[in-house]
Design a protein around this motif. Structure first.
Motif, mmCIF file in Angstrom:
data_model
loop_
_atom_site.group_PDB
_atom_site.id
_atom_site.type_symbol
_atom_site.label_atom_id
_atom_site.label_comp_id
_atom_site.label_asym_id
_atom_site.label_seq_id
_atom_site.Cartn_x
_atom_site.Cartn_y
_atom_site.Cartn_z
ATOM 1 N N CYS A 77 2.631 8.449 -9.290
ATOM 2 C CA CYS A 77 2.836 8.548 -7.832
ATOM 3 C C CYS A 77 2.240 9.830 -7.251
ATOM 4 O O CYS A 77 1.789 9.844 -6.111
ATOM 5 C CB CYS A 77 4.321 8.550 -7.500
ATOM 6 N N HIS A 78 2.282 10.926 -8.011
ATOM 7 C CA HIS A 78 1.865 12.206 -7.435
ATOM 8 C C HIS A 78 0.367 12.447 -7.544
ATOM 9 O O HIS A 78 -0.150 13.425 -7.002
ATOM 10 C CB HIS A 78 2.675 13.357 -8.048
ATOM 11 N N HIS A 87 -2.059 10.890 5.770
ATOM 12 C CA HIS A 87 -1.198 11.109 4.590
ATOM 13 C C HIS A 87 -1.455 12.486 3.988
ATOM 14 O O HIS A 87 -2.593 12.916 3.938
ATOM 15 C CB HIS A 87 -1.484 10.038 3.522
ATOM 16 N N CYS A 114 4.604 3.661 -4.156
ATOM 17 C CA CYS A 114 5.001 5.041 -4.472
ATOM 18 C C CYS A 114 6.267 5.465 -3.744
ATOM 19 O O CYS A 114 6.924 6.418 -4.146
ATOM 20 C CB CYS A 114 3.901 6.023 -4.093
ATOM 21 N N HIS A 115 6.599 4.816 -2.651
ATOM 22 C CA HIS A 115 7.745 5.265 -1.854
ATOM 23 C C HIS A 115 9.010 4.473 -2.148
ATOM 24 O O HIS A 115 10.039 4.703 -1.523
ATOM 25 C CB HIS A 115 7.402 5.196 -0.362
ATOM 26 N N ARG A 171 0.834 -1.203 0.000
ATOM 27 C CA ARG A 171 0.000 0.000 0.000
ATOM 28 C C ARG A 171 0.876 1.263 0.000
ATOM 29 O O ARG A 171 0.464 2.307 -0.459
ATOM 30 C CB ARG A 171 -0.871 -0.051 1.263
ATOM 31 N N CYS A 172 2.084 1.148 0.555
ATOM 32 C CA CYS A 172 2.986 2.307 0.645
ATOM 33 C C CYS A 172 4.163 2.182 -0.328
ATOM 34 O O CYS A 172 4.594 3.164 -0.931
ATOM 35 C CB CYS A 172 3.551 2.451 2.061
ATOM 36 N N VAL A 176 -3.785 7.430 -3.172
ATOM 37 C CA VAL A 176 -3.942 8.086 -1.874
ATOM 38 C C VAL A 176 -5.385 8.553 -1.821
ATOM 39 O O VAL A 176 -5.738 9.606 -2.338
ATOM 40 C CB VAL A 176 -2.946 9.263 -1.709
HETATM 41 C C1 HEC Z 1 -0.084 7.168 -4.863
HETATM 42 C C2 HEC Z 1 1.233 7.199 -4.281
HETATM 43 C C3 HEC Z 1 1.425 7.088 -2.788
HETATM 44 C C4 HEC Z 1 1.008 6.089 -1.942
HETATM 45 C C5 HEC Z 1 0.174 4.875 -2.280
HETATM 46 C C6 HEC Z 1 1.532 6.434 -0.635
HETATM 47 N N1 HEC Z 1 2.226 7.614 -0.692
HETATM 48 FE FE1 HEC Z 1 3.068 8.580 0.863
HETATM 49 N N2 HEC Z 1 3.535 10.173 -0.366
HETATM 50 C C7 HEC Z 1 3.359 10.184 -1.735
HETATM 51 C C8 HEC Z 1 3.825 11.448 -2.273
HETATM 52 C C9 HEC Z 1 3.816 11.848 -3.741
HETATM 53 C C10 HEC Z 1 4.260 12.208 -1.182
HETATM 54 C C11 HEC Z 1 4.807 13.622 -1.211
HETATM 55 C C12 HEC Z 1 3.660 14.581 -1.167
HETATM 56 C C13 HEC Z 1 4.076 15.997 -1.496
HETATM 57 O O1 HEC Z 1 4.971 16.526 -0.839
HETATM 58 O O2 HEC Z 1 3.480 16.562 -2.425
HETATM 59 C C14 HEC Z 1 4.067 11.364 0.008
HETATM 60 C C15 HEC Z 1 4.376 11.750 1.306
HETATM 61 C C16 HEC Z 1 4.297 10.919 2.415
HETATM 62 C C17 HEC Z 1 4.716 11.271 3.745
HETATM 63 C C18 HEC Z 1 5.270 12.632 4.162
HETATM 64 C C19 HEC Z 1 6.751 12.621 3.875
HETATM 65 C C20 HEC Z 1 7.450 13.875 4.324
HETATM 66 O O3 HEC Z 1 8.562 14.111 3.782
HETATM 67 O O4 HEC Z 1 6.926 14.578 5.176
HETATM 68 C C21 HEC Z 1 4.544 10.174 4.544
HETATM 69 C C22 HEC Z 1 4.886 10.037 6.019
HETATM 70 C C23 HEC Z 1 3.978 9.129 3.720
HETATM 71 N N3 HEC Z 1 3.854 9.629 2.422
HETATM 72 C C24 HEC Z 1 3.676 7.852 4.149
HETATM 73 C C25 HEC Z 1 2.981 6.914 3.407
HETATM 74 C C26 HEC Z 1 2.489 5.666 3.934
HETATM 75 C C27 HEC Z 1 2.702 5.189 5.364
HETATM 76 C C28 HEC Z 1 1.831 5.043 2.915
HETATM 77 C C29 HEC Z 1 1.111 3.718 2.951
HETATM 78 C C30 HEC Z 1 0.094 3.549 3.942
HETATM 79 C C31 HEC Z 1 1.919 5.908 1.740
HETATM 80 N N4 HEC Z 1 2.630 7.020 2.085
HETATM 81 C C32 HEC Z 1 1.352 5.644 0.501
HETATM 82 C C33 HEC Z 1 2.815 9.170 -2.504
HETATM 83 C C34 HEC Z 1 2.197 8.036 -1.990
#
Ligand code: HEC
Ligand code: HEC
Ligand code: HEC
Ligand code: HEC
Length: 464
Positions: free
Chosen positions: A195-196, A213, A128-129, A124-125, A204
């Motif tokens: 991803c974005h 998130h 994209c990460h 789930r995470c 997301v």
């Molecule tokens: C569809 C893609 C996507 C998914 C799925 C996703 N993320 Fe993210 N996440 C991003 C993006 C893109 C950013 C940056 C957002 C921005 O700054 O515009 C982000 C930012 C974050 C941040 C903040 C990071 C910071 O530097 O402050 C956290 C914490 C995070 N995600 C955790 C998670 C977790 C935990 C999951 C799973 C449960 C998850 N993400 C799933 C795309 C995703």
């Protein structure tokens, strides 16, 4: 509530001397620390069965990092490519830390709220990460902890890694061997957007946002400017052949790709049990204080009072470009958007009809993206866009915060591009007016459409 928790309100904020150096050092050490744990837990999830496995393997960012390759400390001039791309990425680019943020307190909280055991192991995470590919597609040098690395954007390297330095080798040859063609603006925009903005595999949604998130938003030119550049645009062309209006074209293409991908998300989710998906609606329609007097009641409603509007931010700025390039396309797009909008705000809509209507828009946006990637854009088009978007302040503000946010990023991107080429008299005043829009977006609680509309229109007035 605080919706726009943006660290990201403008390009300039990112260029902070001392802080960046400190972050560079921190980034480097955490990267080293993670890479040195060589028996890092192998990624749990493999690519979903739905996505056909690409035939080439992923070699990991480390395989690009030698000083003779892309790991130079400073830019070289002997070749067209400066060869310090790895250093830029690992030291300055947030993508290199995309995996490590999954170990942070905030990620732990998100995971808890989502009922996920460990974020850094959840598909789930990881989608994209990190580079979440099946184990059979990972070579020995692959490391999940690379986060969003070279191959997340450039594609699997196995097919071209040893060949791409040869004198007789071309970019096209690499693309045939699995490299993602980021020179093509449509494929670049859709790579970032996967991803974005999210796609069928990685999303997301409102549940993830409610869990903690950040809400996602995107505009290619703005985000390209925010990303520490490791390339020079169109550097493979002679200086005289490079397009000075590249940024306008990148903006336009990315708007169409965003609309397409958003409509695909809507089409997909509308088939789900969990529909309606709240993140496809205007956040502030539900998340606002009840104040008296209420500007909503004073302004009046276009449709059924008290129903949340959908989020039209990917359409409201794009349509100005479409009108300029092809009035017939603009009319057809407006009609199809009106159709899907009506279905989305009417809570009794049949889910299958929503999907059909959303796919219709997605298909048109797809064709528009290819058209806009090669559309004739120049100084006149850029200026005409700034003027017509600015004049449309009221409609944009009616669209809500997300639409004003797209307008702000758009105006900043287009005006920066314009001001580079054309010296005007009140450049600073125009830049300040755009900045004040971003400042206003920082205070979503005091969202007031007429004030934001006026700020948008101010840009056009200052242009004269
Ligand atoms: C569809 C893609 C996507 C998914 C799925 C996703 N993320 Fe993210 N996440 C991003 C993006 C893109 C950013 C940056 C957002 C921005 O700054 O515009 C982000 C930012 C974050 C941040 C903040 C990071 C910071 O530097 O402050 C956290 C914490 C995070 N995600 C955790 C998670 C977790 C935990 C999951 C799973 C449960 C998850 N993400 C799933 C795309 C995703
Ligand atoms: C977030 C996406 C992203 C990541 C991560 C990324 N790149 Fe890039 N890279 C791009 C884009 C976009 C371009 C510009 C398009 C182009 O020139 O192909 C580019 C351009 C380049 C170029 C110039 C290509 C040319 O022909 O001029 C090189 C070299 C390069 N990247 C190497 C790397 C290396 C090495 C890494 C990992 C350390 C990396 N990139 C990570 C997006 C990315
Ligand atoms: C594989 C997923 C993925 C792809 C592809 C991707 N990004 Fe990202 N991007 C992320 C994640 C996750 C983060 C958040 C990292 C963090 O906060 O530590 C991020 C962060 C960023 C940031 C920093 C935002 C901030 O809050 O400061 C910028 C700018 C950015 N990306 C631009 C781009 C551009 C431009 C492209 C396409 C060329 C792109 N990204 C492609 C996943 C991706
Ligand atoms: C149709 C109404 C609706 C829309 C539209 C909507 N939300 Fe929500 N949201 C809710 C409800 C209901 C809750 C649950 C509140 C609770 O648990 O008390 C919630 C919870 C949240 C929470 C967690 C609760 C909190 O106070 O932190 C966040 C964050 C959030 N929404 C952000 C957003 C964002 C960002 C958008 C737009 C992308 C959005 N919402 C769109 C109705 C909506």
């Amino acid at each position: 509530m605080q919706l726009a928790h943006r660290e990201l309100t403008g390009r300039t904020m990112i260029r902070l001397g001392a802080v960046v150096i400190l972050l560079m050092a921190m980034g480097y050490f955490s990267y080293r620390a993670i890479r040195s744990r060589s028996e890092w837990e192998s990624p749990v999830a493999s690519a979903t069965e739905a996505s056909p496995a690409p035939p080439f393997s992923y070699t990991g960012s480390g395989s690009c990092s030698s000083t003779a390759c892309h790991g130079g400390v400073t830019a070289r001039t002997a070749n067209r490519v400066p060869q310090n791309e790895f250093s830029t990425w690992v030291l300055k680019d947030k993508h290199a830390r995309a995996y490590t943020v999954l170990l942070d307190k905030r990620a732990v909280q998100i995971a808890r709220n989502m009922g996920i055991d460990r974020a850094e192991r959840s598909r789930r995470c990881l989608g994209c990460h990190a580079l979440n590919v099946a184990p059979e597609l990972q070579t020995r040098s692959f490391a999940i902890a690379d986060g969003v690395g070279c191959e997340s954007c450039h594609g699997p390297a196995e097919g071209w890694l040893s060949e791409h330095t040869r004198k007789d080798w071309s970019h096209e040859a690499s693309v045939k061997r699995g490299m993602h063609d980021l020179r093509d603006l449509v494929s670049r925009a859709e790579k970032c957007s996967s991803c974005h903005l999210g796609d069928a595999e990685n999303e997301v949604d409102h549940q993830l946002i409610a869990a903690g998130h950040p809400d996602l938003f995107f505009e290619l030119d703005t985000f390209t400017a925010l990303m520490p550049a490791h390339w020079e645009e169109e550097s493979w062309k002679n200086a005289s052949e490079r397009d000075p209006w590249f940024a306008t074209r990148a903006w336009a293409t990315s708007q169409a790709v965003s609309l397409r991908d958003f409509m695909r998300l809507v089409a997909g989710r509308s088939q789900d049990q969990s529909w309606p998906e709240f993140s496809h609606y205007e956040c502030n329609a539900c998340h606002h204080d009840l104040t008296m007097p209420s500007w909503r009641q004073i302004r009046g409603y276009t449709g059924f009072a008290g129903r949340p509007n959908w989020n039209p931010s990917r359409y409201l700025v794009l349509r100005h470009m479409v009108r300029l390039i092809s009035p017939e396309e603009a009319i057809a797009l407006d009609r199809e958007i009106a159709g899907v909008g009506e279905l989305l705000v009417n809570s009794a809509s049949d889910q299958a009809s929503i999907a059909v209507a959303a796919r219709l828009v997605a298909d048109r946006a797809d064709r528009l993206a290819s058209m806009l990637a090669h559309a004739p854009v120049d100084q006149q088009v850029t200026l005409a866009l700034i003027r017509s978007i600015s004049a449309d302040g009221h409609e944009l503000a009616r669209g809500g915060l997300r639409s004003v946010e797209q307008a702000a990023m758009t105006l900043e991107s287009l005006y920066d591009n314009y001001a580079r080429a054309v010296k005007g008299t009140n450049q600073q005043a125009i830049k300040d007016a755009i900045r004040s829009l971003f400042d206003d977006l920082e205070k979503p609680r005091s969202f007031e459409p007429s004030r934001l509309a006026d700020r948008i229109q101010q840009v056009g007035r200052l242009l004269g």
